[in-house]
Design an enzyme around this catalytic site. Structure first.
Site, PDB file in Angstrom:
ATOM      1  N   SER A 121       0.825  -1.208   0.000  1.00  0.00           N
ATOM      2  CA  SER A 121       0.000   0.000   0.000  1.00  0.00           C
ATOM      3  C   SER A 121       0.856   1.252   0.000  1.00  0.00           C
ATOM      4  O   SER A 121       0.368   2.329  -0.299  1.00  0.00           O
ATOM      5  CB  SER A 121      -0.940  -0.012   1.204  1.00  0.00           C
ATOM      6  N   HIS A 142      -2.831  -3.327  -6.098  1.00  0.00           N
ATOM      7  CA  HIS A 142      -3.208  -2.853  -4.757  1.00  0.00           C
ATOM      8  C   HIS A 142      -4.709  -2.975  -4.516  1.00  0.00           C
ATOM      9  O   HIS A 142      -5.498  -2.192  -5.051  1.00  0.00           O
ATOM     10  CB  HIS A 142      -2.752  -1.397  -4.580  1.00  0.00           C
ATOM     11  N   GLU A 154      -5.888  -1.015  -7.744  1.00  0.00           N
ATOM     12  CA  GLU A 154      -4.962  -0.150  -8.465  1.00  0.00           C
ATOM     13  C   GLU A 154      -3.903  -1.026  -9.133  1.00  0.00           C
ATOM     14  O   GLU A 154      -3.276  -1.861  -8.467  1.00  0.00           O
ATOM     15  CB  GLU A 154      -4.288   0.822  -7.496  1.00  0.00           C
TER      16      GLU A 154
HETATM   17  P1  NAI Z   1      -1.389  -9.388   7.757  1.00  0.00           P
HETATM   18  O1  NAI Z   1      -0.452  -9.110   8.866  1.00  0.00           O
HETATM   19  O2  NAI Z   1      -2.809  -9.633   8.037  1.00  0.00           O
HETATM   20  O3  NAI Z   1      -0.845 -10.675   6.947  1.00  0.00           O
HETATM   21  C1  NAI Z   1       0.474 -10.815   6.507  1.00  0.00           C
HETATM   22  C2  NAI Z   1       0.770 -12.303   6.421  1.00  0.00           C
HETATM   23  O4  NAI Z   1       2.014 -12.461   5.734  1.00  0.00           O
HETATM   24  C3  NAI Z   1       0.921 -13.002   7.763  1.00  0.00           C
HETATM   25  O5  NAI Z   1       0.096 -14.147   7.780  1.00  0.00           O
HETATM   26  C4  NAI Z   1       2.404 -13.366   7.821  1.00  0.00           C
HETATM   27  O6  NAI Z   1       2.641 -14.599   8.498  1.00  0.00           O
HETATM   28  C5  NAI Z   1       2.760 -13.480   6.382  1.00  0.00           C
HETATM   29  N1  NAI Z   1       4.160 -13.270   6.059  1.00  0.00           N
HETATM   30  C6  NAI Z   1       4.987 -12.315   6.573  1.00  0.00           C
HETATM   31  N2  NAI Z   1       6.196 -12.404   5.982  1.00  0.00           N
HETATM   32  C7  NAI Z   1       6.132 -13.427   5.088  1.00  0.00           C
HETATM   33  C8  NAI Z   1       7.043 -13.970   4.147  1.00  0.00           C
HETATM   34  N3  NAI Z   1       8.274 -13.506   4.029  1.00  0.00           N
HETATM   35  N4  NAI Z   1       6.621 -14.974   3.368  1.00  0.00           N
HETATM   36  C9  NAI Z   1       5.374 -15.446   3.476  1.00  0.00           C
HETATM   37  N5  NAI Z   1       4.445 -14.978   4.351  1.00  0.00           N
HETATM   38  C10 NAI Z   1       4.829 -13.957   5.130  1.00  0.00           C
HETATM   39  O7  NAI Z   1      -1.180  -8.205   6.721  1.00  0.00           O
HETATM   40  P2  NAI Z   1      -2.239  -7.608   5.665  1.00  0.00           P
HETATM   41  O8  NAI Z   1      -3.059  -6.592   6.322  1.00  0.00           O
HETATM   42  O9  NAI Z   1      -2.891  -8.720   4.945  1.00  0.00           O
HETATM   43  O10 NAI Z   1      -1.259  -6.822   4.683  1.00  0.00           O
HETATM   44  C11 NAI Z   1      -0.455  -7.481   3.741  1.00  0.00           C
HETATM   45  C12 NAI Z   1       0.029  -6.497   2.704  1.00  0.00           C
HETATM   46  O11 NAI Z   1      -1.084  -5.858   2.096  1.00  0.00           O
HETATM   47  C13 NAI Z   1       0.907  -5.380   3.239  1.00  0.00           C
HETATM   48  O12 NAI Z   1       1.874  -5.077   2.250  1.00  0.00           O
HETATM   49  C14 NAI Z   1      -0.067  -4.242   3.406  1.00  0.00           C
HETATM   50  O13 NAI Z   1       0.569  -2.985   3.322  1.00  0.00           O
HETATM   51  C15 NAI Z   1      -0.963  -4.456   2.208  1.00  0.00           C
HETATM   52  N6  NAI Z   1      -2.298  -3.882   2.326  1.00  0.00           N
HETATM   53  C16 NAI Z   1      -3.018  -3.988   3.486  1.00  0.00           C
HETATM   54  C17 NAI Z   1      -4.284  -3.447   3.570  1.00  0.00           C
HETATM   55  C18 NAI Z   1      -5.091  -3.572   4.819  1.00  0.00           C
HETATM   56  O14 NAI Z   1      -6.064  -2.821   4.981  1.00  0.00           O
HETATM   57  N7  NAI Z   1      -4.771  -4.486   5.730  1.00  0.00           N
HETATM   58  C19 NAI Z   1      -4.888  -2.741   2.436  1.00  0.00           C
HETATM   59  C20 NAI Z   1      -4.092  -2.753   1.240  1.00  0.00           C
HETATM   60  C21 NAI Z   1      -2.827  -3.283   1.220  1.00  0.00           C
END
Ligand code: NAI
Length: 506
Positions: A121, A142, A154
């Site tokens: 993001s 995104h 996006e």
């Molecule tokens: P989250 O914390 O819910 O999930 C992330 C997951 O990735 C976790 O299950 C973790 O164990 C896993 N993980 C971490 N490092 C890893 C690796 N090296 N290899 C494999 N798995 C790995 O995070 P969320 O909220 O789903 O965000 C994920 C991405 O999406 C981030 O880049 C965030 O900026 C982006 N994003 C998040 C939004 C939101 O509202 N939560 C909206 C739009 C984008």
């Protein structure tokens, strides 16, 4: 169904990864879900299965469909299992080094044709792809939370991304039932960049002591038609998510004053009052219900003095008609009589400045926001200046509430609440157009679907009038001496020649 990508890998099975996995499977792809925490991938699979079961119970999916989806949503036990994928979407922790490392590893596993996409993001796609052997294969994709509900994505081209990949990702987004918008690789892309106007300006208004949180929320909902006020929205998003975004965009744009965050959110974040999810944010929550302070009552006023309206008032004819409808005694002299309540309706200027420039008695001068057509709004907003007498303030309040419409009284400010927030939103949107981050149409689509505004920011500018918005900004720049209100050249040109903000140049 034939999808562009038959085998899709999702890395990171958190909130976003599971949402993307769900819609990809629904589109007809076979999905492989991988997470470094093995339990996370299976937990995500279970959660998605139960989503589908619920949709089946509601009659929105039939049993055969659900069985088909479930067959195609699989967990991968190691990254190598993703070798078969023709698209991999990454949704892991938001860290440049970790994401870049993951993609470098993936590049050695997958075929040269595999498309690599990041759901980041706030990080630069170009920076994530910088050390890859095939940066042309990598793009930003995104999504928004919750993915199945927020139907916009996006599609971001890094400096070296092959345009054909963005085209294919856009087509795949449509196959998943989402609307793609094309963005250049710039801080915050479209939605998080365009979203800077709403919350940051509202925070600035609170910071100046012009009005409290609840009043600002009421004004922006009732007067400008936003579904949620900025403070309700920040409580919903939670400050541990939104404050870092504000800081990140501000710093990535080298401290551009337009995006300057607020010490109010920094302090609340430090204090753990991050929003609804912890039961306390700008509002307190009891049983998930916001405890909204009661609105100040309409004052009881025995006699309303005659009213004189400045010849320079915005929408003067409408204001006079409104006063007539409300049964006011209207003075028609060149200047107000010694008893008159003096009304001014500036765009961008504060009430004090107007009183001085127009040689009015500040003690009897009250402002009203006439940017918005009175017939189109559910709330009227008045502003005092530091010298306004309480009897004049109360008389104006009582008069404008006579027909039952809600009235808010705020303290003096360059631009009323709606003027400030609308002008800031339109100005930032105009700057996005000026920088050619996306097309004006994609900007409108992204903001309407991604931020839930009542209309796109350019349509908003057209509604209130580009020339009026420009006037608000010019005057606020004078009042505050702050370059954050400097109009974007894009808006300035269109406002100057009275052109629609949605006009596409030949
Ligand atoms: P989250 O914390 O819910 O999930 C992330 C997951 O990735 C976790 O299950 C973790 O164990 C896993 N993980 C971490 N490092 C890893 C690796 N090296 N290899 C494999 N798995 C790995 O995070 P969320 O909220 O789903 O965000 C994920 C991405 O999406 C981030 O880049 C965030 O900026 C982006 N994003 C998040 C939004 C939101 O509202 N939560 C909206 C739009 C984008």
């Amino acid at each position: 169904m034939n999808t562009i990508y038959t085998q899709v890998g999702i890395v990171g099975a958190g909130a976003m990864g599971r949402g993307i996995a769900q819609i990809a499977a629904q589109a007809g792809s076979t999905v492989l879900l991988f997470d470094t925490q093995a339990a996370a991938a299976t937990a995500a699979q279970t959660a998605i299965f139960s989503q589908w079961d619920k949709l089946m119970d509601k009659g929105r999916l039939d049993a055969a469909q659900v069985a088909d989806y479930k067959k195609r949503l699989l967990c991968a036990s190691q990254l190598n299992d993703l070798a078969v994928c023709d698209l991999i979407v990454e949704a892991i922790v938001e860290r440049l080094d970790v994401k870049a490392g993951l993609f470098a590893e993936l590049e050695n596993i997958v075929s040269a044709k595999t498309v690599l996409a990041s759901n980041t993001s706030s990080l630069s796609i170009t920076a994530i792809a910088a050390k890859l052997k095939r940066p042309q294969q990598m793009a930003g994709y995104h999504f928004f939370n919750p993915v199945p509900v927020m139907k916009v994505v996006e599609v971001i081209a890094g400096l070296k991304t092959d345009p054909a990949i963005c085209k294919a990702l856009s087509e795949y987004a449509r196959q998943m039932g989402h609307t793609p918008v094309a963005a250049q690789d710039t801080p915050g892309f479209i939605v998080n960049h365009a979203g800077r106007g709403f919350g940051t300006e509202a925070l600035r208004i609170v910071g100046e002591g012009v009005a409290d949180f609840a009043t600002i929320d009421r004004i922006l909902k009732d007067q400008a038609g936003f579904k949620l006020g900025p403070f309700e929205l920040m409580d919903l998003t939670a400050l541990d998510v939104s404050h870092p975004v504000m800081e990140s965009i501000y710093h990535q744009y080298y401290e551009e004053p337009r995006y300057r965050p607020s010490v109010i959110t920094a302090q609340r974040l430090a204090g753990g009052m991050v929003g609804r999810k912890v039961g306390e944010g700008f509002y307190r929550y009891e049983g998930n219900v916001a405890q909204v302070p009661a609105e100040p009552p309409v004052p009881q006023v025995d006699e309303i003095p005659p009213v004189w309206v400045s010849p320079r008032a915005a929408r003067r004819a409408e204001l006079l008609q409104l006063l007539k409808n409300l049964g006011a005694k209207i003075e028609t002299g060149q200047s107000p009589s010694p008893l008159a309540l003096t009304l001014v309706a500036p765009l961008g200027f504060d009430i004090s400045t107007v009183a001085v420039v127009e040689r009015l008695d500040p003690a009897r001068t009250v402002g009203i926001d006439m940017l918005v057509d009175d017939a189109a709004t559910k709330r009227r907003v008045l502003a005092t200046n530091p010298a306004t007498r309480s009897d004049m303030r109360d008389a104006a309040h009582a008069l404008f509430a006579r027909d039952g419409k809600a009235v808010s009284v705020i303290r003096d400010s360059g631009g009323f609440v709606t003027q400030r927030v609308v002008a800031t939103i339109v100005n930032i949107a105009s700057d996005i157009c000026q920088q050619q981050i996306c097309s004006p149409q994609d900007l409108e689509t992204a903001v309407t679907l991604g931020l839930g505004y009542p209309m796109g920011p350019l349509a908003m500018g057209n509604l209130y009038g580009p020339t009026n918005v420009l006037e608000v900004l010019f005057n606020m720049q004078t009042v505050y001496g702050d370059t954050r209100y400097r109009p974007s050249p894009w808006l300035r040109r269109r406002g100057a020649i009275g052109l629609s903000l949605l006009h596409v140049e030949a």
